[in-house]
Design an enzyme around this catalytic site. Structure first.
Site, PDB file in Angstrom:
ATOM      1  N   GLY A 190       0.808  -1.217   0.000  1.00 33.19           N
ATOM      2  CA  GLY A 190       0.000   0.000   0.000  1.00 33.19           C
ATOM      3  C   GLY A 190       0.841   1.267   0.000  1.00 33.19           C
ATOM      4  O   GLY A 190       0.358   2.343  -0.332  1.00 33.19           O
ATOM      5  N   SER A 192       3.527   1.416  -1.868  1.00 31.93           N
ATOM      6  CA  SER A 192       4.123   1.422  -3.204  1.00 31.93           C
ATOM      7  C   SER A 192       3.845   2.710  -3.960  1.00 31.93           C
ATOM      8  O   SER A 192       2.723   3.233  -3.924  1.00 31.93           O
ATOM      9  CB  SER A 192       3.561   0.261  -4.015  1.00 31.93           C
ATOM     10  OG  SER A 192       4.187  -0.916  -3.627  1.00 31.93           O
TER      11      SER A 192
HETATM   12  C1  4AZ Z   1       4.109  -4.122  -1.482  1.00 26.46           C
HETATM   13  O1  4AZ Z   1       3.579  -5.219  -1.459  1.00 26.46           O
HETATM   14  C2  4AZ Z   1       5.371  -3.891  -0.726  1.00 26.46           C
HETATM   15  N1  4AZ Z   1       8.954  -3.732   2.744  1.00 26.46           N
HETATM   16  C3  4AZ Z   1       5.944  -2.633  -0.718  1.00 26.46           C
HETATM   17  C4  4AZ Z   1       7.112  -2.418   0.001  1.00 26.46           C
HETATM   18  C5  4AZ Z   1       7.698  -3.460   0.691  1.00 26.46           C
HETATM   19  C6  4AZ Z   1       7.127  -4.709   0.678  1.00 26.46           C
HETATM   20  C7  4AZ Z   1       5.955  -4.927  -0.034  1.00 26.46           C
HETATM   21  C8  4AZ Z   1       8.961  -3.190   1.430  1.00 26.46           C
HETATM   22  O2  4AZ Z   1       3.615  -3.205  -2.134  1.00 26.46           O
END
Ligand code: 4AZ
Length: 247
Positions: A190, A192
């Site tokens: 989330g 991202s």
């Molecule tokens: C994701 O699933 C995600 N710990 C984004 C960042 C991280 C892990 C998963 C970094 O969008």
């Protein structure tokens, strides 16, 4: 964001919240009044990624509350995903935003652009930066954070980041790693597309875009971010080109 603290959008006024048909999709950062920088994987995982389905909010501190005094709402006029995106490499995208009256973002205490780092700027391993977003507060959580969070993370050398076999395979020159002290803070699902900002010579610069990681805040599993300093030219070209081509 795992660990860290709740915050208001005024302390991260470039934070963008991207929705796809009313559902929160990803974070982003306002880099100029008409452009939000985010991650390509936010759209490539979706078979039917369409700019028409997206709404971008600026000035939002709580994901499910409308704060008409502070927030600004936009449609997406153009979605530019990186043509060489592959398996999280080149995980960067640009959204050209348009408000209801045709204009772009208006500067207020809750909405402001973030600086892009000058070409070839390199920060040393251990340097303290910060991340922000509405992502999960732990990997086990089944919902995003309702309130904006931020946390400090330290940059890590790619040598150290590659110790884990998965990371050794995945890590490219276009990525940078960061982790919290004692693995206590991290970005999570989330977050991202959202910002990793670092303060240099008294100003905040966008050095990374939240991209991937093995879990969240797990020992020896850093968060991985798109390395913005490799994209100065791409960003300049794509945002300038769009001025001429108007579409
Ligand atoms: C994701 O699933 C995600 N710990 C984004 C960042 C991280 C892990 C998963 C970094 O969008």
């Amino acid at each position: 964001v795992v660990g860290g603290s709740f915050t208001t959008v005024e302390s991260q006024p470039w934070i963008s919240a991207i929705f796809k048909k009313k559902r929160f999709l990803c974070g982003g950062s306002l880099i100029s009044p008409c452009w939000v920088l985010t991650a390509t994987h936010c759209f490539s995982d979706e078979i039917d990624a369409k700019a028409e389905d997206l709404t971008v909010f600026l000035g939002k501190s709580a994901i499910n509350d409308t704060d008409s005094e502070r927030e600004q709402k936009f449609t997406v006029e153009k979605m530019i995903i990186h043509p060489k995106y592959n398996n999280f490499n080149n995980d960067i995208a640009l959204l050209k935003i348009r408000g209801a009256e045709g204009g772009c973002a208006v500067k207020t205490p809750s909405v402001r652009t973030v600086c892009l780092p000058p070409l070839h700027t390199q920060l040393p391993p251990g340097f303290k930066c910060s991340i922000a977003g509405f992502g999960k507060e732990s990997s086990e959580s089944w919902q995003y954070s309702q309130i904006l969070k931020q946390a400090d993370v330290n940059l890590m050398s790619s040598t150290e980041c590659k110790r884990e076999p998965n990371y050794q395979r995945m890590l490219t020159e276009n990525m940078l790693c960061a982790a919290g002290p004692d693995w206590s803070t991290d970005s999570c699902q989330g977050d991202s597309g959202g910002p990793l900002v670092c303060e240099a010579s008294g100003r905040m610069f966008l050095f990374g875009v939240v991209s991937w990681g093995d879990g969240c805040a797990s020992k020896d599993m850093p968060g991985v971010y798109t390395k913005l300093t490799n994209y100065n030219k791409w960003i300049a070209e794509e945002t300038a080109l769009s001025e001429y081509t108007k579409g």
